[in-house]
Enzyme design. Structure first.
Site, PDB file in Angstrom:
ATOM      1  N   ASP A 262       5.928   3.054  -4.522  1.00 21.70           N
ATOM      2  CA  ASP A 262       7.557   2.240  -5.886  1.00 21.70           C
ATOM      3  C   ASP A 262       6.664   0.782  -7.068  1.00 21.70           C
ATOM      4  OD1 ASP A 262      10.231   0.641  -5.905  1.00 21.70           O
ATOM      5  OD2 ASP A 262       8.935  -1.395  -4.945  1.00 21.70           O
TER       6      ASP A 262
ATOM      7  N   ARG B 107       2.812 -10.490   6.906  1.00 22.95           N
ATOM      8  CA  ARG B 107       4.535 -10.559   7.005  1.00 22.95           C
ATOM      9  C   ARG B 107       4.803  -9.286   6.900  1.00 22.95           C
ATOM     10  NH1 ARG B 107       3.027 -15.346   4.230  1.00 22.95           N
ATOM     11  NH2 ARG B 107       3.899 -17.444   5.236  1.00 22.95           N
TER      12      ARG B 107
ATOM     13  N   THR C  98      -1.407  -4.315   1.192  1.00 22.08           N
ATOM     14  CA  THR C  98      -2.628  -5.640   0.868  1.00 22.08           C
ATOM     15  C   THR C  98      -2.425  -5.830   0.005  1.00 22.08           C
ATOM     16  OG1 THR C  98      -5.066  -5.525   1.357  1.00 22.08           O
ATOM     17  CG2 THR C  98      -4.166  -3.811   0.202  1.00 22.08           C
TER      18      THR C  98
ATOM     19  N   GLU D  88       3.458  -1.886 -15.654  1.00 18.41           N
ATOM     20  CA  GLU D  88       4.733  -0.909 -15.059  1.00 18.41           C
ATOM     21  C   GLU D  88       5.440  -1.803 -16.646  1.00 18.41           C
ATOM     22  OE1 GLU D  88       6.137  -3.496 -11.440  1.00 18.41           O
ATOM     23  OE2 GLU D  88       5.415  -2.285 -10.192  1.00 18.41           O
TER      24      GLU D  88
ATOM     25  N   CYS E  88       4.366  -0.449  -1.514  1.00 15.06           N
ATOM     26  CA  CYS E  88       5.297  -0.893  -2.239  1.00 15.06           C
ATOM     27  C   CYS E  88       4.174  -2.011  -2.263  1.00 15.06           C
ATOM     28  CB  CYS E  88       6.187  -0.997  -1.028  1.00 15.06           C
ATOM     29  SG  CYS E  88       7.717   0.520  -0.780  1.00 15.06           S
TER      30      CYS E  88
ATOM     31  N   HIS F 196       9.568  -0.442  -8.820  1.00 20.86           N
ATOM     32  CA  HIS F 196       9.700  -2.010  -8.036  1.00 20.86           C
ATOM     33  C   HIS F 196      10.380  -2.081  -7.408  1.00 20.86           C
ATOM     34  CE1 HIS F 196       6.658  -4.586  -7.917  1.00 20.86           C
ATOM     35  NE2 HIS F 196       7.480  -5.676  -7.226  1.00 20.86           N
ATOM     36  N   LEU F 197      11.466  -1.029  -6.356  1.00 16.44           N
ATOM     37  CA  LEU F 197      13.014  -2.016  -5.850  1.00 16.44           C
ATOM     38  C   LEU F 197      12.191  -3.250  -4.802  1.00 16.44           C
ATOM     39  CD1 LEU F 197      15.098   1.044  -6.443  1.00 16.44           C
ATOM     40  CD2 LEU F 197      14.914  -1.172  -7.931  1.00 16.44           C
TER      41      LEU F 197
ATOM     42  N   ARG G 142       1.166  -3.383  -4.874  1.00 16.76           N
ATOM     43  CA  ARG G 142       0.583  -3.285  -5.652  1.00 16.76           C
ATOM     44  C   ARG G 142       0.204  -1.863  -5.970  1.00 16.76           C
ATOM     45  NH1 ARG G 142       3.022  -7.343  -5.251  1.00 16.76           N
ATOM     46  NH2 ARG G 142       1.959  -9.384  -5.840  1.00 16.76           N
TER      47      ARG G 142
END
Length: 544
Positions: free
Chosen positions: A260, A154, A207, A265, A234, A284-285, A236
């Site tokens: 990101d 997606r 992915t 984290e 963006c 992580h936005l 993993r």
């Protein structure tokens, strides 16, 4: 007695309002429990459902003995923070919200790409520091540049649409992206990653993180990339080897990167990328927009309401929509279909166009839609983010433009029941068929044009060869030299002295040296190593 829903991460008020509107729901918000393991475990003992985002770690220890808890809803896509196998073992349904943050993550990807192209962070810092570094901060336009997208789910497909709006050339890689779907999207597709690396000015990752994709960006793949490439992640954190990327940035081979997500984290203070001058970083936005947070919270609320109040299951990652009696009746066929799917997933196939399952004999009278879903789940389970099961497998194929069809005949053939799978790619058509033997054994009875009777479990060494005396003994000798024992061997051929195929079940996985030695034997045409589950080893969604 009302259903008690525990919420331990911050979710939007719109989602909470939907839960509270259910007449038989009691909603308890306790965000302090996200970091309180004993407190969370105790609170879950009195809860029917749990709503989390990424802050709450739902471990096996927390889930152990939770006899009241029925469902966990993750307000987001990934379920990395939930021990799904443990939830399954405890009879707890895990659901996620796969579409809620798609646009937000895609837009953040484009924001980071533009920041890299136009030096936006550096310009902001420079001007606020009192400098006017206009001549030092000349950027590049996106129009006409080539973007490589790894993972065409997606988010990847949405990024592709947005990049096309900037008049970029887009190349996509996904093991389950059909050529027809790529054409619909207006992009190019490649069958192998090594076909993509050298063409791209920008590479963006969308992915899942698996054993196969960990450090997908590493020293070797970086060498294959075009000098001056820019990389965006963006998805993993573990997809990138940070030390390898830093070295490529320092050498100038990679012009810049935007990150990101990190592993772990938050990242440690000495993370090699966080303070690098060529790297744009954000905490992580990707899904952190007001719209996305409302969307995932509302969807999570609807999932729980449908499940608890109305008995409907949607977007479950570990539960099939069937009862226990039907599961017991179909379990052997489901396992057979899944293993055929896993076999196809490990073939060097090219770009997939379509797939067909042909059911013959007694199995044709069963619920073949579930069996087909099991094939799809096995086919995709190592390639996609999140667990693929009977609920979501065919939908995941459909969104990648792959047609999976069925043909059925109750007329008996050579076996009481047989499932034949056929996958059509741009290179060739791959055929594999299997049957059940007794109440617990599975057999591979056809591969390509060849008839076989091979065990469909464990490590399979598959080889095509010229049918000449002595080759089988030579294979056993080469494996024996390296301590690899042959458990079973089966050979199929059409004519004596022509081409033939062999399937060898091994007790151990041979190393590269053993495979190389065997592949170089005279009359050997091709070799493949296929890894399947052990005999009677089932995925969690077949153990319910």
């Amino acid at each position: 007695m009302p259903y008690r829903v525990l919420v331990t991460d911050k979710v939007s008020e719109e989602g909470l309002a939907l839960l509270r509107a259910e007449p038989d729901f009691e909603v308890i918000v306790r965000t302090e429990l996200a970091k309180d393991v004993p407190g969370l475990k105790a609170a879950l003992a009195e809860a029917d459902a749990l709503v989390v985002r990424s802050g709450t770690q739902v471990t096996a220890d927390i889930l152990q003995g939770q006899t009241r808890l029925k469902a966990i809803a993750r307000a987001g896509v990934g379920v990395d923070n939930i021990d799904v196998p443990a939830a399954t073992q405890n009879g707890i349904v895990v659901m996620n919200t796969p579409g809620g943050n798609t646009v937000s993550t895609a837009e953040h990807t484009m924001a980071l790409m533009l920041s890299l192209a136009r030096n936006v962070p550096q310009a902001n810092e420079s001007l606020k520091a009192g400098r006017w570094d206009r001549n030092k901060l000349t950027g590049r336009q996106l129009e006409g540049k080539t973007l490589g997208i790894i993972g065409m789910g997606r988010v990847g497909q949405t990024v592709a649409k947005q990049a096309l709006g900037f008049s970029m050339r887009v190349i996509g890689f996904d093991p389950f992206l059909s050529a027809e779907r790529a054409t619909e999207l207006g992009i190019e597709s490649v069958p192998h990653l090594h076909d993509l690396w050298g063409q791209c000015d920008y590479v963006t990752l969308h992915t899942p993180l698996t054993a196969d994709t960990r450090h997908l960006i590493n020293a070797e793949t970086l060498k294959q990339m075009r000098p001056g490439v820019r990389i965006i992640n963006c998805a993993r954190g573990g997809l990138i080897d940070p030390d390898a990327l830093k070295a490529a940035l320092d050498s100038g081979h990679v012009a810049g990167a935007a990150v990101d997500v990190f592993d772990p984290e938050p990242p440690p203070a000495d993370h090699p990328l966080v303070n690098h001058p060529k790297v744009v970083v954000t905490p992580h936005l990707g899904a952190s927009t007001e719209e996305a947070q409302v969307a995932v919270a509302e969807e999570a609320a609807r999932l729980l309401a449908d499940f608890l109040a109305r008995g409907q299951v949607r977007f479950a990652v570990n539960m099939a929509t069937l009862n226990r009696a039907e599961m017991e009746d179909l379990r052997q066929y489901l396992d057979l279909a899944r293993r055929l799917g896993m076999l196809h997933a490990q073939m060097d196939r090219g770009i997939i166009r379509s797939a067909t399952l042909r059911y013959r004999g007694e199995v044709a009278a069963k619920n073949t839609r579930l069996i087909t879903a099991a094939f799809a789940a096995g086919w995709m389970e190592t390639a996609l983010q999140g667990q693929v099961n009977l609920v979501n497998a065919e939908a995941r194929l459909k969104e990648r433009g792959i047609t999976l069809t069925e043909e059925k005949s109750t007329e008996p053939g050579d076996f009481a029941s047989m499932i034949q799978s056929e996958v059509v790619t741009d290179r060739k058509t791959y055929v594999a068929a299997g049957t059940t033997f007794g109440r617990e054994f599975l057999r591979l009875v056809r591969l390509g044009p060849y008839r076989l009777d091979a065990h469909l479990d464990g490590t399979l060494f598959i080889f095509t060869h010229n049918d000449r005396p002595g080759l089988i003994g030579a294979i056993g000798t080469e494996f024996g030299k390296r301590g690899v024992n042959i458990a079973q061997m089966n050979v199929g051929r059409e004519t004596q002295g022509g081409e033939a195929i062999g399937v060898v079940n091994l007790d151990a996985v041979p190393d590269e040296a053993a495979l190389k030695a065997v592949s170089e034997l005279p009359d050997m045409l091709s070799v493949s190593l296929i890894r399947l589950p052990a005999h009677n080893e089932l995925p969690s969604w077949l153990q319910l």
